[in-house]
Design a protein around this motif. Structure first.
Motif, PDB file in Angstrom:
ATOM      1  N   PRO A 152       0.802  -1.301   0.157  1.00  0.00           N
ATOM      2  CA  PRO A 152      -0.013   0.083  -0.038  1.00  0.00           C
ATOM      3  C   PRO A 152       0.908   1.317  -0.087  1.00  0.00           C
ATOM      4  O   PRO A 152       0.278   2.265  -0.488  1.00  0.00           O
ATOM      5  CB  PRO A 152      -0.857   0.042   1.179  1.00  0.00           C
ATOM      6  CG  PRO A 152      -0.987  -1.453   1.505  1.00  0.00           C
ATOM      7  CD  PRO A 152       0.320  -2.085   1.130  1.00  0.00           C
ATOM      8  N   ALA A 153       2.128   1.213   0.527  1.00  0.00           N
ATOM      9  CA  ALA A 153       2.887   2.444   0.513  1.00  0.00           C
ATOM     10  C   ALA A 153       3.553   2.731  -0.947  1.00  0.00           C
ATOM     11  O   ALA A 153       4.421   3.817  -0.759  1.00  0.00           O
ATOM     12  CB  ALA A 153       3.907   2.211   1.649  1.00  0.00           C
ATOM     13  N   TYR A 154       3.289   1.906  -1.851  1.00  0.00           N
ATOM     14  CA  TYR A 154       4.198   2.203  -3.044  1.00  0.00           C
ATOM     15  C   TYR A 154       4.041   3.662  -3.543  1.00  0.00           C
ATOM     16  O   TYR A 154       2.748   4.233  -3.604  1.00  0.00           O
ATOM     17  CB  TYR A 154       3.519   1.197  -3.966  1.00  0.00           C
ATOM     18  CG  TYR A 154       4.276   1.232  -5.380  1.00  0.00           C
ATOM     19  CD1 TYR A 154       5.572   0.397  -5.481  1.00  0.00           C
ATOM     20  CD2 TYR A 154       4.018   1.750  -6.426  1.00  0.00           C
ATOM     21  CE1 TYR A 154       6.253   0.463  -6.587  1.00  0.00           C
ATOM     22  CE2 TYR A 154       4.640   1.819  -7.701  1.00  0.00           C
ATOM     23  CZ  TYR A 154       5.812   0.982  -7.727  1.00  0.00           C
ATOM     24  OH  TYR A 154       6.564   1.069  -8.915  1.00  0.00           O
ATOM     25  N   PRO A 162      -0.588   5.195  -6.893  1.00  0.00           N
ATOM     26  CA  PRO A 162      -0.779   3.910  -7.695  1.00  0.00           C
ATOM     27  C   PRO A 162      -1.852   4.431  -8.612  1.00  0.00           C
ATOM     28  O   PRO A 162      -2.235   4.049  -9.716  1.00  0.00           O
ATOM     29  CB  PRO A 162      -0.950   2.736  -6.885  1.00  0.00           C
ATOM     30  CG  PRO A 162      -0.191   3.084  -5.766  1.00  0.00           C
ATOM     31  CD  PRO A 162      -0.238   4.376  -5.332  1.00  0.00           C
ATOM     32  N   LYS A 163      -2.876   5.036  -8.091  1.00  0.00           N
ATOM     33  CA  LYS A 163      -4.262   5.334  -8.639  1.00  0.00           C
ATOM     34  C   LYS A 163      -3.775   6.239  -9.863  1.00  0.00           C
ATOM     35  O   LYS A 163      -4.477   6.079 -11.106  1.00  0.00           O
ATOM     36  CB  LYS A 163      -5.146   5.995  -7.798  1.00  0.00           C
ATOM     37  CG  LYS A 163      -6.612   6.347  -8.544  1.00  0.00           C
ATOM     38  CD  LYS A 163      -7.459   7.004  -7.504  1.00  0.00           C
ATOM     39  CE  LYS A 163      -8.886   7.444  -8.193  1.00  0.00           C
ATOM     40  NZ  LYS A 163      -9.651   7.901  -7.183  1.00  0.00           N
ATOM     41  N   ALA A 167      -3.842   5.647 -13.974  1.00  0.00           N
ATOM     42  CA  ALA A 167      -4.628   6.524 -15.017  1.00  0.00           C
ATOM     43  C   ALA A 167      -3.829   7.148 -16.053  1.00  0.00           C
ATOM     44  O   ALA A 167      -4.426   7.373 -17.131  1.00  0.00           O
ATOM     45  CB  ALA A 167      -5.362   7.478 -14.238  1.00  0.00           C
ATOM     46  N   GLY A 168      -2.556   7.557 -15.719  1.00  0.00           N
ATOM     47  CA  GLY A 168      -1.699   8.139 -16.681  1.00  0.00           C
ATOM     48  C   GLY A 168      -0.444   7.875 -17.062  1.00  0.00           C
ATOM     49  O   GLY A 168       0.110   8.460 -17.937  1.00  0.00           O
ATOM     50  N   GLU A 238      11.853   3.323  -6.289  1.00  0.00           N
ATOM     51  CA  GLU A 238      10.382   3.210  -5.775  1.00  0.00           C
ATOM     52  C   GLU A 238      10.663   1.800  -5.621  1.00  0.00           C
ATOM     53  O   GLU A 238       9.790   1.171  -4.596  1.00  0.00           O
ATOM     54  CB  GLU A 238       9.400   3.907  -6.713  1.00  0.00           C
ATOM     55  CG  GLU A 238       8.231   3.732  -6.183  1.00  0.00           C
ATOM     56  CD  GLU A 238       7.805   4.938  -5.064  1.00  0.00           C
ATOM     57  OE1 GLU A 238       7.866   4.709  -3.829  1.00  0.00           O
ATOM     58  OE2 GLU A 238       7.929   5.968  -5.518  1.00  0.00           O
ATOM     59  N   ASN A 239      10.613   1.028  -6.706  1.00  0.00           N
ATOM     60  CA  ASN A 239      10.689  -0.503  -6.655  1.00  0.00           C
ATOM     61  C   ASN A 239      11.387  -1.092  -5.606  1.00  0.00           C
ATOM     62  O   ASN A 239      11.089  -2.304  -5.097  1.00  0.00           O
ATOM     63  CB  ASN A 239      10.897  -1.059  -8.133  1.00  0.00           C
ATOM     64  CG  ASN A 239       9.831  -0.619  -9.110  1.00  0.00           C
ATOM     65  OD1 ASN A 239       8.902  -0.388  -8.991  1.00  0.00           O
ATOM     66  ND2 ASN A 239       9.979  -0.810 -10.407  1.00  0.00           N
TER      67      ASN A 239
END
Length: 470
Positions: A152-154, A162-163, A167-168, A238-239
């Motif tokens: 969830p902290a990604y 993430p949302k 989307a973009g 990030e990964n």
């Protein structure tokens, strides 16, 4: 007692006190090069920046463990090996050696550890297995992928949700992905590509998992500082966070430090523009210390625009500093002198190198005006010891001044040389096909541009003739 060091933490987006797991020990990992080509000034900037940070840390901590890796398995390396007809190890070893040569010329001290990906395959496989067992990764069509929605902290490091990414963002969409944001941990290798046996078949690691595995082996599950270029924040770093946090259940890194980009004459470096400045091309036209000094002339978090004036200014400034040291060459520096406190204060303040350099000019002035031998010895020692934190003024002054005084077009010649590389490649192809008339015509064109050609066992190389650097 260690003095407080303040660094801008990309994760928190603010400057904060560096905190370490142990009060007298610090661990730092910096992403190094993917070794399929020579280093350009964009690669050199983080090497210089984190060399300065490592020097400061060694001044302040009893123990510093600094690791900078080599990525020696990668699709770009595979392509270079296929194009040249050489084994992959020949490509990587050649460019690792070249990187070492270039960084040494820039006065960059070797890190304590230089792990290579190919020496850490068991650790990579073990890390992937833990992610699968904990439900953060899955196997599909001989690929192993990290499932981003499981963390969830990604997005915290890059500030992307993430949302919004769904989307973009432009992400690789493959039929075997549960989510478009999922990224590859392991992928299959065809017979002509490098590969290793694994529970999921013969294959090779994805890019992001490599650094996490090497960090875990050498520095532990939580490190104090992770560094690299700004371009690595997303998706690479990030990964890394997602992998490390999910595999080990611990904080991955306390402080993230990123340097900004390098442009050339206001433009992004690119092969199509012919403005990719290789470090070794610059070194053919200016001393490595001048190139290093020029890379320090802009704060690491600000974009740097490279131009001939920047390098010329570096030459002039170093000449003034070495000139003052040359005047007292017979004076023996006072032993045991520590670096100037104001230089240290500047570097402790998020590596404010420009302030540190300004202070060096004050120290130079004090050396110039010192009246007694004892004052000259003390001031000389203070200047040299303080400058060592920046990796400059450590040469014999006379030798340095001769190199700095050598006439050269330090701005345009390296760019022109790189721009002519396609002509040299075309000449090599003509020679290989025994079209000697075309090869000779191309040679004449290169010579008219002010370059001679050196044919070596490793291929043809351009060398500036006298008029190319006037």
């Amino acid at each position: 007692m260690t003095s407080a060091i303040f660094l801008h933490n990309t994760l928190t987006r603010q400057k904060e006190v560096l905190r370490t797991e142990q009060p007298d020990r610090v661990t730092m990992y910096v992403c190094g090069p993917t070794v399929y080509n020579y280093a350009h000034i964009g690669n050199a900037r983080p090497a210089v920046v984190f060399d300065i940070l490592a020097r400061l840390l060694r001044q302040e901590f009893k123990e510093v463990i600094y690791a900078r890796n080599f990525t020696d398995v990668d699709d770009k390396i595979n392509a270079a090996a296929i194009a040249s007809g050489c084994p992959i190890a020949d490509i990587t070893n050649r460019f690792i050696d070249a990187y070492h040569e270039d960084m040494k010329a820039l006065g960059i001290a070797p890190p304590d550890l230089e792990p290579r990906v190919t020496n850490h395959i068991p650790e990579i496989i073990s890390l992937i297995q833990r992610l699968v067992e904990r439900g953060h990764a899955y196997v599909e069509q001989e690929h192993v992928l990290f499932h981003v929605p499981s963390y969830p902290a990604y997005g915290q490091l890059s500030g992307r949700s993430p949302k919004d990414m769904m989307a973009g963002a432009r992400v690789e969409v493959a039929p075997y992905k549960l989510s478009p944001l999922d990224f590859v941990l392991w992928k299959p290798s065809t017979p002509e590509l490098p590969g290793w046996a694994s529970p999921w078949g013969r294959g090779r690691p994805g890019w992001h998992v490599e650094c996490t595995a090497m960090i875990g082996r050498h520095l532990g599950h939580t490190i104090d500082i992770h560094g690299g270029g700004q371009d690595l924040i997303f998706p690479h770093h990030e990964n890394e966070i997602a992998q490390g946090a999910c595999a080990n259940g611990t904080l991955y890194c306390r402080t993230w430090v990123h340097n900004s980009f390098v442009t050339v004459d206001g433009q992004k470096m690119s092969k199509s523009l012919g403005n990719v400045l290789l470090v070794r091309d610059l070194l053919a036209h200016a001393p490595g210390e001048a190139v290093r000094f020029a890379l320090l002339s802009t704060h690491y978090r600000r974009p740097m625009d490279w131009n001939s004036q920047r390098l010329q200014s570096a030459v002039q400034t170093l000449s003034r500093l070495y000139g003052s040291l040359s005047k007292v060459k017979s004076v023996i520096p006072t032993p045991g002198v520590t670096p100037d406190e104001k230089v240290l204060e500047a570097l402790r303040n998020d590596l404010s190198v420009t302030e540190a350099i300004a202070r060096l000019h004050v120290l130079r002035s004090e050396l110039d005006t010192a009246a007694t031998y004892e004052d000259k010895a003390m001031n000389k020692a203070k200047l040299i010891r303080s400058a060592a934190l920046l990796g400059i003024l450590q040469q014999d002054p006379e030798t340095a001044l001769r190199a700095l005084a050598a006439p050269a077009d330090i701005g345009q010649a390296p760019r022109r040389q790189h721009h002519l590389q396609p002509l040299l490649d075309e000449r090599d192809k003509a020679r290989a096909s025994r079209d000697f008339a075309k090869a000779d015509a191309l040679r004449d064109e290169l010579m008219a541009a002010g370059f001679s050609i050196e044919d070596t066992a490793e291929g043809s190389k351009l060398r500036p003739s006298a008029r190319s650097v006037i």
